[in-house]
Design an enzyme around this catalytic site. Structure first.
Site, PDB file in Angstrom:
ATOM      1  CG  ASN A   1     -11.650  43.691 118.305  1.00 17.34           C
ATOM      2  OD1 ASN A   1     -10.930  43.808 117.314  1.00 17.34           O
ATOM      3  ND2 ASN A   1     -11.974  42.508 118.806  1.00 17.34           N
TER       4      ASN A   1
ATOM      5  CB  ALA B   1     -23.231  42.488 104.339  1.00 15.93           C
ATOM      6  CE1 TYR B   2     -15.744  43.532 108.320  1.00 16.11           C
ATOM      7  CE2 TYR B   2     -14.644  44.512 106.431  1.00 16.11           C
ATOM      8  CZ  TYR B   2     -14.642  44.158 107.765  1.00 16.11           C
ATOM      9  OH  TYR B   2     -13.538  44.404 108.529  1.00 16.11           O
TER      10      TYR B   2
ATOM     11  NE  ARG C   1       0.279  35.922 108.920  1.00 16.79           N
ATOM     12  CZ  ARG C   1       1.424  36.536 109.255  1.00 16.79           C
ATOM     13  NH1 ARG C   1       2.040  36.229 110.389  1.00 16.79           N
ATOM     14  NH2 ARG C   1       1.945  37.449 108.461  1.00 16.79           N
ATOM     15  CB  THR C   2      -7.400  37.225 113.132  1.00 18.81           C
ATOM     16  OG1 THR C   2      -8.237  37.729 112.078  1.00 18.81           O
ATOM     17  CG2 THR C   2      -6.507  38.341 113.643  1.00 18.81           C
TER      18      THR C   2
ATOM     19  CB  ILE D   1     -21.832  44.344 120.923  1.00 22.23           C
ATOM     20  CG1 ILE D   1     -21.512  43.469 119.708  1.00 22.23           C
ATOM     21  CG2 ILE D   1     -20.635  44.505 121.844  1.00 22.23           C
ATOM     22  CD1 ILE D   1     -20.507  44.098 118.759  1.00 22.23           C
TER      23      ILE D   1
ATOM     24  CE  LYS E   1     -15.725  46.367 110.422  1.00 22.72           C
ATOM     25  NZ  LYS E   1     -15.530  46.432 111.872  1.00 22.72           N
TER      26      LYS E   1
END
Length: 235
Positions: A92, A158-159, A192-193, A66, A163
């Site tokens: 995602n 940054a995140y 939980r990933t 992407i 977002k």
């Protein structure tokens, strides 16, 4: 995997080889959709697609980076040549840099914007016009409450900034699309990933549930919203 019958919808999910993306592919496949499992690494994507195929789901693995507009367009071209129309787009794929603002270098900030915002920009620009032309589409942008500006500062820097911008993109694409194309954002929670970590309180099944719910909205469903646990939340 042909789109001969329009009663069978096709969902393309980016970052579909693991975590929330893989579970979203599984849930939508179980709901009867054809799945295009898109992953940056072709080997990982093939392995994940084979896992779901063994579970009896209709899944096609696709290489899709992407961060590369050419890769997005090439994927769209391969699907078009195979007669596959993308009805549902699950944006995602993401990255989670955690540096505090004054420790943040320009490259990390750029990568967060490129993946978390521009990735969805590229896929929406590529796939949504055809949804509009056909009169049906569902776009789900996997965002985060960490990007909401209502009751907190977007963080980590940054995140959260990326977002928050993804949430803005959600509103812009929703406003540019007719009501037949639903465009929404979701906060899956702390899941939980590999990204969320083993101590996260939310199972991947629960985290993907609202993503799948938004992907399957009926004609009178919402658009331009931000959701967690199937309920609208503030931006």
């Amino acid at each position: 995997m042909s789109q001969a019958s329009h009663s069978i919808r096709t969902a393309l999910v980016t970052g579909g080889n693991r975590g929330i993306g893989l579970e979203t592919c599984r849930q939508l496949g179980r709901a009867g959709l054809d799945i295009v499992l898109a992953a940056r690494g072709p080997a990982r994507g093939r392995t994940a697609a084979q896992e779901l195929t063994r579970q009896g789901l209709r899944v096609r693995g696709e290489e899709l980076d992407i961060t590369d507009g050419g890769s997005v367009r090439a994927c769209a071209q391969r699907l078009a040549e195979a007669g596959i129309e993308v009805d549902v787009l699950g944006n995602n794929a993401g990255v989670y840099p955690t540096e505090p603002f004054f420790s943040l270098d320009e490259e990390t900030m750029r990568q967060s914007i490129d993946v978390n915002l521009m990735g969805a920009f590229r896929t929406c620009r590529t796939f949504v016009p055809e949804m509009i032309r056909r009169g049906y589409g569902r776009v789900v942008n996997v965002s985060s409450g960490l990007g909401a500006m209502t009751d907190n500062v977007p963080s980590p820097a940054a995140y959260g900034i990326a977002k928050a911008a993804l949430n803005a993109l959600t509103l812009v694409v929703a406003a540019a699309s007719p009501s037949s194309v639903k465009v929404n954002a979701v906060c899956p929670g702390w899941v939980r990933t590999d990204m969320g970590g083993e101590w996260a309180p939310t199972t991947v099944e629960r985290g993907a549930d609202t993503v799948s719910w938004l992907a399957l909205l009926p004609d009178d469903g919402p658009t331009g919203g931000f959701f967690r646990n199937r309920s609208r939340i503030p931006w």
